[in-house]
Design an enzyme around this catalytic site. Structure first.
Site, PDB file in Angstrom:
ATOM      1  CD  GLU A 148      -9.046   0.592  -3.555  1.00 24.22           C
ATOM      2  OE1 GLU A 148      -8.229   1.203  -4.206  1.00 24.22           O
ATOM      3  OE2 GLU A 148     -10.185   0.637  -4.204  1.00 24.22           O
TER       4      GLU A 148
ATOM      5  CD  GLU B 195      -6.769  -1.646  -7.944  1.00 20.74           C
ATOM      6  OE1 GLU B 195      -7.075  -0.428  -8.063  1.00 20.74           O
ATOM      7  OE2 GLU B 195      -7.605  -2.395  -7.362  1.00 20.74           O
TER       8      GLU B 195
END
Length: 586
Positions: A158, A234
């Site tokens: 991320e 995710e």
């Protein structure tokens, strides 16, 4: 050629169409004797892949070292996954977030105050290169190119939420390639244009993260990446908890409906978390946006498998969804594991903490040293100096404390300071000049997300009383690695005031999972047979600590509790169910 490749709209495994149905489970949050059980339950839910982060700070606690045993025996975990017929996705960072202490970055690296984390700073990239120089030879036999289960490896984590140093991302990518990772590499970012733009690399598969608004988020990924597989790396089905907050849960039917929508698009998925596990010991992280908020010991995450590995409502709901889209094994869904009968434990031996620690060797400094300067990664430090004046006055801690401190004058506790409340001052009454000031500081967990990763712990600046700076400090780390070394004496009758270790024994006929409840206790740490269960705190939401069955033994077992405050109890209880606190449904 890598085993896993991409087409214009999907994945191919060894040239055949393959949809990734993955679940996240972190080997380092699960007792190694339970790995095989958790992996089997992943397959039985219908998953064909499992995913895990790699915690750099634990695999390499010191420069030039590599730890691959016990909870960190990743090669063994990979072998077990392959034996269960599961593929594996690895996410080695460098940064992992994961609600893990310092986001997985090693404390020895963070000790350099000038280092620019997660950038092309050669101090950072060089340290990561040194780590993977040691790590990847040990993992190479488990890559798919060598017949192993690992089919994909993530580049950073991320990154678009943190920075935009594309050269740094290219370095991480190249570092993996140069050290023999032939498998598919990918990036993972939140599903908005800014994050995807900053966190991705041309020619490298981009994936995204979300927990709802399936069509909207996949559309954002497709707008950024016109061709290739759609994957939610995710798919958030629950959430983590902070001390003082609620226990976050998500309705199983709601999560299953979104999983159904996701799979109906043909996309691949990694369920976060399939099984959360536990932040044993001092491994939990923290967030710091407007205030510092440490994460609790449990990482249950309201996952498909509970913290103790039992199928929860989502397990059965997801199994039904997966059966409609890909099929599931014909074997029945697993049943909950047996639990230890309810057992009371009398803690009948006590060792006061402060006298014990005062007898240990000290580091002497003019001004108080941070835990980082003392070379401490976690735990507690007892600071000590003398007060030159008597009377009432303001005790000022410039910069506050990291992260929570008990303040004592001549052995009497006069107050608590918390980073969470931005505390820096305490009004105290000093009985005489030369009185002893002691400050017991607790590291509550390193920040794991955002710009405050690596924030120092301990006393964070000069300390003054009535405007006079205090000098001549002693610092003594509190030994918590081996509770067997604590000098226990007979228990003192009545309630216990002040920090102390407490010890008791209990009998077990057949070891099984159990949960430690400490009603009447306030805050501290707990160990069973020397195994560090983690932090408890009556602030909640968590009111029990998970005790894995492999920690117990037939016959006599030992419980040790470090209580930082007073306790009205001399007894603990092992229960047959978890209490993670009042629920907040999202």
């Amino acid at each position: 050629m890598p085993a896993l490749t991409t087409s214009t709209d999907g994945f191919l495994l060894h040239g055949e169409p393959f949809r990734i149905l993955s679940g996240a489970m972190h080997y380092f949050r699960i007792h190694p004797d339970q790995w095989a059980d958790r992996l089997r339950k992943a397959r039985l839910m219908g998953l064909n892949t499992v995913e895990t982060y790699l915690p750099w700070n634990h695999h390499q606690p010191e420069p030039g070292t590599l730890v691959l045993d016990g909870f960190l025996d990743l090669p063994r975990w990979l072998r077990l996954a392959q034996e269960e017929g599961l593929q594996v996705i690895l996410r080695p960072g460098p940064f992992i977030c994961a609600e893990w202490d310092d986001g997985g970055l090693p404390s020895w690296l963070l000790a350099d105050p000038d280092i620019r984390l997660r950038t092309s700073d050669p101090r950072f990239t060089g340290a990561f290169d040194g780590y993977v120089d040691l790590l990847l030879p040990a993992l190479r036999p488990y890559l798919a190119a060598h017949g192993g289960p690992v089919i994909a490896v993530q580049v950073e984590n991320e990154y678009g939420a943190y920075g935009d140093d594309t050269a740094y991302l290219k370095h991480v990518h190249q570092s993996l390639r140069e050290r023999g990772v032939e498998e598919l590499l990918f990036t993972c970012d939140q599903a908005n244009p800014e994050h995807l733009s900053a966190g991705t690399l041309p020619g490298t598969l981009a994936t995204t993260t979300f927990g709802s608004r399936v069509e909207e988020n996949l559309a954002a990924l497709r707008a950024h990446q016109p061709e290739g597989p759609l994957m939610c790396a995710e798919f958030w089905i629950g959430w983590f908890d902070h001390w003082g907050g609620p226990h976050h849960v998500r309705d199983a039917a709601d999560a299953a409906a979104d999983l159904d929508r996701l799979l109906a698009t043909g996309a691949s998925v990694n369920i976060y978390m399939f099984h959360g596990g536990t932040n044993f010991g001092f491994t939990n992280g923290a967030n710091h946006k407007h205030a510092y908020t440490p994460t609790i010991t449990s990482y249950d995450y309201d996952a498909a498998l509970t913290e103790s590995g039992d199928p929860g409502p989502k397990y059965h709901a997801f199994r039904e969804v997966i059966a409609r889209h890909a099929g599931v094994p014909e074997e029945p869904a697993p049943a909950p594991a047996p639990k230890l009968p309810v057992t009371d434990v009398d803690l009948d031996h006590r060792a006061p903490l402060l006298p014990y620690v005062r007898g240990l060797a000290a580091v002497r400094t003019g001004h108080p040293a941070t835990m980082n300067e003392l070379g401490l990664r976690s735990g507690y430090v007892l600071y000590r100096t003398t007060l030159p004046n008597s009377g009432e006055g303001l005790l000022h801690f410039a910069g506050g404390v990291g992260d929570r401190a008990l303040v004592f004058v001549d052995g009497a506790c006069l107050g608590v300071l918390e980073r969470e409340r931005h505390d820096e001052t305490l009004v105290v009454r000093v009985p005489h000049a030369g009185a002893v000031l002691e400050v017991l500081v607790e590291n509550m967990g390193g920040v794991n997300y955002g710009p405050r990763i690596g924030a120092p712990k301990g006393l964070l600046g000069p300390v003054s009383f009535q405007g006079t700076a205090l000098e001549g400090w002693e610092a003594r780390p509190v030994p918590v690695d081996d509770p067997a070394a604590v000098p226990f004496g007979a228990y003192e009758t009545g309630p216990s005031a002040g920090p102390a270790f407490h010890r008791g024994t209990f009998e077990v006929v057949t070891p099984a999972d159990t949960f430690l409840a400490l009603p009447g206790w306030t805050k501290g740490q707990a160990w069973v047979n020397g195994f560090h269960l983690g932090r408890y705190w009556n602030r909640g939401p968590q009111h029990t600590l998970y005790v894995p069955a492999p920690v117990l033994r037939q016959g006599s077992n030992e419980l040790v509790v470090l209580e930082l405050h007073a306790t009205t109890a001399t007894r603990a209880r092992l229960t047959d169910s978890a209490d993670l606190g009042p629920e907040n449904t999202w």
